[in-house]
Design a protein around this motif. Structure first.
Motif: not given
Length: 297
Positions: A243-270
């Protein structure tokens, strides 16, 4: 032996949120539906439905619903194999988290939905909450952040979504001019999906070395409106990279905490059913998701 006309009436009342609405779907009178639910409870020997507004199933009622939906799924597969699917479409109840729905979910299954007579009944919640829908029998499968399979279910890894803290350059100048300082972070207005969302607190705790006491949350339970709200400059907030990619390309958003990433690992359960339709949808979803999400061991 269960009388499935009675169980169908019970499921309709729960699914539609009331006796009147359930009766309308089944083309019966409200009194007839009420009588069927009462007879089912007598046969089961326990209360299955709390007569609240809307009605909700008891623990025993949830087990009854789950059994009914599994049997119906298998019967629909059988009917399709025998050429008896009069409606022409199968409906799959699926749980999905809001960020996935706003980004990769439909691109992952578009080709499948274009080629197969399938309709989706989507329930949307946080990735940590969708498993409750699966356990309760409300959905056949769900996108979740848990790798261990729920009892009676199979699980497939889909991929990772990386989240970062974003804001406009003007917001950064006003609230983060000295970097991530605890006092400033705690008073800065921040966008939060809902009161179950703690992603931002965990990322900030990692960056600051302690969990901040955020005093200015702005709640917005809409993934589609999240990025535009952050781009307004009023608030900061967590966004997935997609979601952030197009805003970053246009310079509308910046990363406030460079080097800090929260990763969500997604799984399909059925549900672990011998269902051709559920299997084919699972295969398409997993294949599509893995082509769109980051893949890590």
């Amino acid at each position: 032996m269960l009388d499935y006309k009675l169980v169908e009436a019970f499921a309709a009342v729960v699914g539609e949120g009331g006796f009147e609405k359930g009766a309308r779907v089944l083309h019966l009178t409200q009194g007839a539906v009420s009588q069927r639910v009462k007879l089912l409870e007598e046969q089961a020997g326990c209360v299955l439905l709390v007569r609240s507004s809307p009605p909700r199933p008891t623990v025993a009622g949830q087990a009854m619903l789950k059994h009914f939906r599994q049997v119906r799924r298998l019967e629909e597969d059988l009917g399709a194999g025998l050429g008896q699917n009069d409606a022409g479409f199968d409906t799959l109840a699926v749980g999905v988290n809001a960020d996935s729905l706003a980004t990769w979910f439909f691109p992952a299954v578009d080709d499948y939905l274009d080629g197969e007579p399938v309709l989706l009944d989507l329930s949307v919640d946080d990735q940590a909450e969708t498993l409750k829908l699966l356990k309760a029998g409300d959905v056949l499968g769900c996108v979740a952040d848990r790798a261990e399979p729920v009892q009676g279910c199979r699980v497939e890894y889909l991929g990772d979504m990386d989240y970062r803290m974003y804001a406009t350059p003007s917001y950064k100048m006003k609230w983060y001019s000295n970097g991530a300082v605890l006092e400033d972070v705690e008073t800065a207005p921040i966008l939060v999906f809902n009161r179950k969302d703690v992603m931002h607190e965990l990322l900030l705790a990692e960056a600051l070395g302690q969990r901040p006491g955020l005093r200015s949350p702005f709640y917005l339970p809409s993934s589609e409106k999240f990025a535009p709200a952050i781009a307004s400059g009023r608030v900061s907030g967590m966004l997935p990279d997609q979601q952030a990619a197009p805003y970053l390309e246009r310079g509308e958003l910046v990363d406030l905490l460079p080097g800090h990433v929260f990763t969500v690992r997604l799984h399909w359960q059925c549900w672990n059913l011998e269902s051709a339709r559920l299997t084919s949808f699972t295969d398409a979803l997993v294949r599509g998701a893995r082509s769109l999400l980051a893949q890590r061991t």
